[in-house]
Scaffold this motif. Structure first.
Motif, PDB file in Angstrom:
ATOM      1  N   ASP A  24       0.844  -1.217   0.000  1.00 50.48           N
ATOM      2  CA  ASP A  24       0.000   0.000   0.000  1.00 50.48           C
ATOM      3  C   ASP A  24       0.868   1.252   0.000  1.00 50.48           C
ATOM      4  OD1 ASP A  24      -2.716  -1.225   2.152  1.00 50.48           O
ATOM      5  OD2 ASP A  24      -2.252  -1.537   0.028  1.00 50.48           O
ATOM      6  N   ALA A  25       1.940   1.233   0.777  1.00 50.75           N
ATOM      7  CA  ALA A  25       2.820   2.400   0.859  1.00 50.75           C
ATOM      8  C   ALA A  25       3.489   2.662  -0.485  1.00 50.75           C
ATOM      9  CB  ALA A  25       3.874   2.188   1.945  1.00 50.75           C
ATOM     10  N   SER A  81       1.605  12.616   0.422  1.00 51.57           N
ATOM     11  CA  SER A  81       2.366  11.409   0.119  1.00 51.57           C
ATOM     12  C   SER A  81       3.545  11.691  -0.803  1.00 51.57           C
ATOM     13  CB  SER A  81       1.461  10.339  -0.498  1.00 51.57           C
ATOM     14  OG  SER A  81       0.772  10.861  -1.612  1.00 51.57           O
ATOM     15  N   ALA A  82       3.831  12.966  -1.016  1.00 48.47           N
ATOM     16  CA  ALA A  82       5.011  13.312  -1.814  1.00 48.47           C
ATOM     17  C   ALA A  82       6.251  13.143  -0.942  1.00 48.47           C
ATOM     18  CB  ALA A  82       4.915  14.749  -2.307  1.00 48.47           C
ATOM     19  N   PRO A  83       7.383  12.829  -1.541  1.00 48.94           N
ATOM     20  CA  PRO A  83       8.619  12.750  -0.739  1.00 48.94           C
ATOM     21  C   PRO A  83       8.941  14.118  -0.144  1.00 48.94           C
ATOM     22  CG  PRO A  83       8.960  11.887  -2.954  1.00 48.94           C
ATOM     23  CD  PRO A  83       7.620  12.505  -2.939  1.00 48.94           C
ATOM     24  N   ARG A  84       9.691  14.106   0.941  1.00 47.58           N
ATOM     25  CA  ARG A  84      10.076  15.360   1.585  1.00 47.58           C
ATOM     26  C   ARG A  84      10.877  16.212   0.595  1.00 47.58           C
ATOM     27  NH1 ARG A  84      14.473  16.302   5.390  1.00 47.58           N
ATOM     28  NH2 ARG A  84      14.022  18.203   6.517  1.00 47.58           N
TER      29      ARG A  84
ATOM     30  N   VAL B  30       8.669  10.140   5.227  1.00 42.25           N
ATOM     31  CA  VAL B  30       7.225  10.025   5.015  1.00 42.25           C
ATOM     32  C   VAL B  30       6.502  10.948   5.983  1.00 42.25           C
ATOM     33  CG1 VAL B  30       5.281   8.426   5.158  1.00 42.25           C
ATOM     34  CG2 VAL B  30       7.447   7.652   4.241  1.00 42.25           C
ATOM     35  N   ASP B  31       5.466  11.584   5.490  1.00 41.58           N
ATOM     36  CA  ASP B  31       4.685  12.509   6.307  1.00 41.58           C
ATOM     37  C   ASP B  31       3.863  11.756   7.344  1.00 41.58           C
ATOM     38  OD1 ASP B  31       1.691  14.182   6.109  1.00 41.58           O
ATOM     39  OD2 ASP B  31       3.496  15.249   6.735  1.00 41.58           O
ATOM     40  N   THR B  72       5.648  16.736  10.395  1.00 36.70           N
ATOM     41  CA  THR B  72       6.489  15.697  10.988  1.00 36.70           C
ATOM     42  C   THR B  72       6.840  14.670   9.926  1.00 36.70           C
ATOM     43  OG1 THR B  72       5.337  15.992  13.099  1.00 36.70           O
ATOM     44  CG2 THR B  72       6.648  13.981  12.836  1.00 36.70           C
ATOM     45  N   TRP B  73       8.141  14.398   9.809  1.00 36.31           N
ATOM     46  CA  TRP B  73       8.629  13.444   8.821  1.00 36.31           C
ATOM     47  C   TRP B  73       9.216  12.239   9.542  1.00 36.31           C
ATOM     48  CZ3 TRP B  73       7.400  14.329   3.894  1.00 36.31           C
ATOM     49  CH2 TRP B  73       7.112  15.648   3.509  1.00 36.31           C
ATOM     50  N   VAL B  74       8.935  11.080   9.003  1.00 36.24           N
ATOM     51  CA  VAL B  74       9.392   9.837   9.634  1.00 36.24           C
ATOM     52  C   VAL B  74      10.206   9.055   8.612  1.00 36.24           C
ATOM     53  CG1 VAL B  74       8.668   7.716  10.785  1.00 36.24           C
ATOM     54  CG2 VAL B  74       7.273   9.770  10.991  1.00 36.24           C
TER      55      VAL B  74
END
Lengths: 141, 115
Positions: A24-25, A81-84, B30-31, B72-74
């Protein structure tokens, strides 16, 4: 560790839960790569249509702008859900593409009177590389 | 050779923590909100899980100010990835051991009938 009951079914279930979470991720973040590639393809098509196909600048710009706005609107809807720094880097990459092609490569080709259309295709491909670089995680570190 | 269940990592054995590491395994930062929606857990549950995992250095949690909000990012750490893969291998060994046992039980009795 206390020896709690943990059956084979529990292990099977937990493995399945993990696999589902992982799948899912992966599925949820896949859109970003599609977004980057689409942006790069449209950017390349824009430059090729103007300098190779000879389409009028504003007639080529209008659909490019429309498509770009659409895909960015969709990207912003999915920004969680976008990358940082993914969208930020994409914005920088699009600006870099525009500046690189319009201010550097295109004038340079005209200055050297490049006759073959492949030079403009090559210039277009070189200028979209900052956009394509956003596909890779290393571009965000 | 001891049973594989003795190698279970109790820290990541919880379904929420296990799913969390599974989701993070192949992703970058990931957020938090995205994770909560993906795993279908409440913010407090996810926060508790992240606290436990970050104290064990299995994940890293980073807060970033975005305007007036905090995001917050994980990210899973190298230690976390190894621990998860080890735990996954343990679970798969348990499943395999159970499958072999049930195959042994299902084997037909081919001893000849008494005359």
């Amino acid at each position: 560790m206390p020896d709690k009951k943990f059956s084979v079914d529990d292990a099977t279930r937990l493995v399945a839960v993990g696999e589902k979470a992982e799948a899912d991720a992966r599925r949820a973040v896949r859109w970003f790569r599609v977004f980057v590639v689409m942006q790069a393809v449209y950017a390349l098509a824009f430059t090729v249509s103007i300098d190779v196909a000879g389409v009028d600048y504003w007639k080529a710009f209008a659909p490019f702008l429309l498509v770009t706005l659409c895909i960015w609107m969709i990207a912003l809807q999915h920004r969680q859900s976008a990358p940082r720094h993914g969208l930020r880097n994409m914005g920088i990459a699009v600006a870099t593409w525009f500046a690189l092609y319009t201010l550097m490569l295109d004038p340079a080709l005209q200055l050297f009177s490049a006759s073959s259309p492949w030079w403009w295709v090559l210039a277009g491909m070189v200028s979209v590389t900052p956009i394509l670089a956003c596909v890779f995680a290393s571009s965000r570190r | 050779m001891s049973h594989p269940r003795k190698d279970i990592d109790t820290l990541i054995h919880s379904p929420v923590r296990f799913s969390l590491l599974a989701a993070l395994r192949n992703l970058e930062d990931v957020d938090f909100r995205f994770l909560a929606d993906l795993l279908e857990v409440s913010d407090s549950t996810l926060s508790q899980a992240l606290t436990v995992l970050s104290e064990a250095d299995l994940v890293s949690v980073r807060k970033e100010a975005v305007g007036r909000r905090t995001r917050t990012w994980v990210r899973i750490t190298k230690v976390g990835r190894e621990a998860f893969e080890q735990h996954l291998a343990t679970l798969q060994a348990i499943v395999e051991a159970g499958t072999q046992t049930s195959r042994g039980e299902e084997k037909p009795d081919d001893t000849p009938a008494p005359a």
